[in-house]
Enzyme design. Structure first.
Site, PDB file in Angstrom:
ATOM      1  N   LYS A  73     -11.828   0.647  -1.841  1.00 38.45           N
ATOM      2  CA  LYS A  73     -10.824   1.291  -2.687  1.00 38.45           C
ATOM      3  C   LYS A  73     -11.311   1.267  -4.136  1.00 38.45           C
ATOM      4  CE  LYS A  73      -7.613   0.962   0.954  1.00 38.45           C
ATOM      5  NZ  LYS A  73      -6.884   0.058   1.837  1.00 38.45           N
ATOM      6  N   HIS A 133      -5.196  -3.366  -2.787  1.00 38.47           N
ATOM      7  CA  HIS A 133      -4.789  -2.380  -3.795  1.00 38.47           C
ATOM      8  C   HIS A 133      -4.594  -2.963  -5.193  1.00 38.47           C
ATOM      9  CE1 HIS A 133      -4.254   0.764  -0.809  1.00 38.47           C
ATOM     10  NE2 HIS A 133      -3.756  -0.169  -0.027  1.00 38.47           N
ATOM     11  N   SER A 167       0.799  -1.228   0.000  1.00 35.36           N
ATOM     12  CA  SER A 167       0.000   0.000   0.000  1.00 35.36           C
ATOM     13  C   SER A 167       0.829   1.274   0.000  1.00 35.36           C
ATOM     14  CB  SER A 167      -0.951   0.007   1.193  1.00 35.36           C
ATOM     15  OG  SER A 167      -0.243  -0.165   2.396  1.00 35.36           O
TER      16      SER A 167
HETATM   17  C1  LIG Z   1      -7.026  -0.199   3.266  1.00 37.68           C
HETATM   18  C2  LIG Z   1      -6.414  -1.525   3.533  1.00 37.68           C
HETATM   19  C3  LIG Z   1      -7.037  -2.461   4.360  1.00 37.68           C
HETATM   20  C4  LIG Z   1      -8.262  -2.128   5.161  1.00 37.68           C
HETATM   21  O1  LIG Z   1      -9.383  -2.008   4.372  1.00 37.68           O
HETATM   22  P1  LIG Z   1     -10.585  -1.064   4.859  1.00 37.68           P
HETATM   23  O2  LIG Z   1     -11.731  -1.576   4.072  1.00 37.68           O
HETATM   24  O3  LIG Z   1     -10.202   0.331   4.548  1.00 37.68           O
HETATM   25  O4  LIG Z   1     -10.735  -1.298   6.327  1.00 37.68           O
HETATM   26  C5  LIG Z   1      -6.477  -3.710   4.470  1.00 37.68           C
HETATM   27  N1  LIG Z   1      -5.335  -4.028   3.833  1.00 37.68           N
HETATM   28  C6  LIG Z   1      -4.694  -3.154   3.059  1.00 37.68           C
HETATM   29  C7  LIG Z   1      -3.446  -3.565   2.360  1.00 37.68           C
HETATM   30  C8  LIG Z   1      -5.206  -1.868   2.893  1.00 37.68           C
HETATM   31  O5  LIG Z   1      -4.551  -0.980   2.158  1.00 37.68           O
END
Ligand SMILES: *Cc1c(COP(=O)(O)O)cnc(C)c1O
Length: 375
Positions: free
Chosen positions: A231, A209, A181
């Site tokens: 995302k 991602h 990330s």
């Molecule tokens: C954003 C993210 C999460 C958490 O997801 P949310 O739905 O925002 O709680 C988990 N793992 C990674 C790698 C992330 O970037």
């Protein structure tokens, strides 16, 4: 003991001194444009990689579900919170991930902290990449399993740890991100899955991602996929996808599913509509990736592997100054500091979206060159 407020005042002063204090800023998003106070910025800070959070069909689906089912789920999915939109949502996720079944959680964070402790515990071993997302580590800690970390994307280090330690534990789970990330690079999944097979370990991959941006790769060696609906999917929620028995087991054993309220129906509807668009329009993911590549090419950086490109600047102060300098030019790029990233690697994290225009990326490139943040 100081009063609680006094204690927090001291903590805040320490964070301030280390340039690590964080605060919330009200932001209004409209596509890739963000308004904060009276200022408008082009944002390279958002994870809405495909622009779907603002897509008319996604919004309409949410509105219809809101009218049909009301605002909140009312209870845990296992009580009365499992409204009819979950089945098509989970079926679609499973199909898109090439898996038998999927299970939707309240968020990606909840998916990870619920799933890991449901699969391993005391007497078991977790091997995690040094740079995995914080919520995988939180899940690992909650599980009570022994956690060991291997050097980032270094399968041979993972292998060495397995050779040394595997025999001392009952079950072993390997945890990696698909796309990292804060670095935007991609895990060597084929090597890791071969390693998992040869050392009697399970492989779980966090695809927060990658989904929607990277083309589906061979998923056969991965035991369990995890992802988020917040995302590229543009809504909110998290999921895991894998074999039917794994999903059935998690439905009973993942505490963050059992003891937390289901998602609002409108949210499931938005996610379902967005998944349909991702499937029908793969060019969105391709565009996000192509813009990231255009950016790395223009600055002579290693070619982007995902929609995320880090510009590593070193100290906290340098990253904050760079972010401020870009803001003055109407560009929002967030400074990422320890403890989110290792000390000495504070950076600007740039996220590219299918919703960016070519001119937005050109503007970012020019601004970085003007500020001498890039050659
Ligand atoms: C954003 C993210 C999460 C958490 O997801 P949310 O739905 O925002 O709680 C988990 N793992 C990674 C790698 C992330 O970037």
């Amino acid at each position: 003991m100081p009063s609680l407020a006094e204690y927090c005042r001291t903590e805040l002063a320490a964070l301030e001194a280390a340039h690590r204090r964080r605060s919330l800023t009200e932001s209004m998003r409209d596509g890739v444009s963000v308004t904060q106070g009276v200022q408008r910025y082009i944002s390279f800070a958002c994870n809405d990689y495909l622009g779907l959070s603002q897509h008319p069909a996604v919004i309409a689906a949410a509105q219809e579900a809101l009218a049909a089912y009301g605002a909140g789920a009312g209870a845990s999915r296992l009580v009365t919170g499992d409204h009819p939109l979950y089945a098509p949502l989970e079926a679609k996720l499973a199909a898109m991930k090439g898996q038998e079944a999927a299970l939707v959680f309240g968020s990606g964070y909840l998916a990870n902290i619920g799933t890991i402790p449901a699969l391993v515990g005391k007497g078991d071993l977790i091997l995690a990449d040094k740079l995995v997302h914080a919520c995988l580590l939180d899940g690992a800690q909650l599980s009570g399993a022994t956690l060991k970390r291997f050097r980032h994307n270094d399968a041979s280090h993972a292998q060495a740890l397995l050779q040394e330690h595997r025999a001392g534990y009952e079950r072993t789970l390997i945890l990696v991100d698909h796309v990292y990330s804060m670095d935007g690079d991609v895990a060597p999944l084929a090597e890791l899955s071969a390693l998992a097979k040869s050392h009697d370990a399970w492989l779980m991959v966090d695809d927060a991602h990658g989904f929607g941006v990277l083309r589906n790769r061979d998923t056969s060696g991965v035991d369990l996929w995890m992802g988020t609906l917040s995302k590229s999917v543009g809504a909110y929620g998290g999921y895991v996808a894998g074999a039917r028995e794994i999903i059935d087991c998690l439905t009973s054993a993942a505490r963050s599913l059992v003891f937390s309220t289901g998602l609002p129906p409108a949210n499931c509807a938005a996610a379902l509509a967005a998944l349909g668009i991702i499937e029908a329009e793969p060019q969105r993911g391709e565009r996000a990736l192509a813009l990231a590549r255009r950016f790395t090419d223009a600055l002579g950086l290693p070619p982007a592997q995902s929609a995320i490109v880090p510009l590593i600047l070193g100290e906290e102060r340098a990253a904050l100054a760079a972010s401020d300098a870009l803001r003055a030019q109407g560009i929002l790029a967030v400074a990422i500091r320890p403890p989110t990233v290792p000390p000495g690697t504070a950076r600007l994290r740039l996220a590219f979206s299918a919703a960016h225009e070519d001119a937005h990326v050109e503007r970012l490139i020019r601004a970085l060159k003007t500020e001498r943040l890039a050659a």
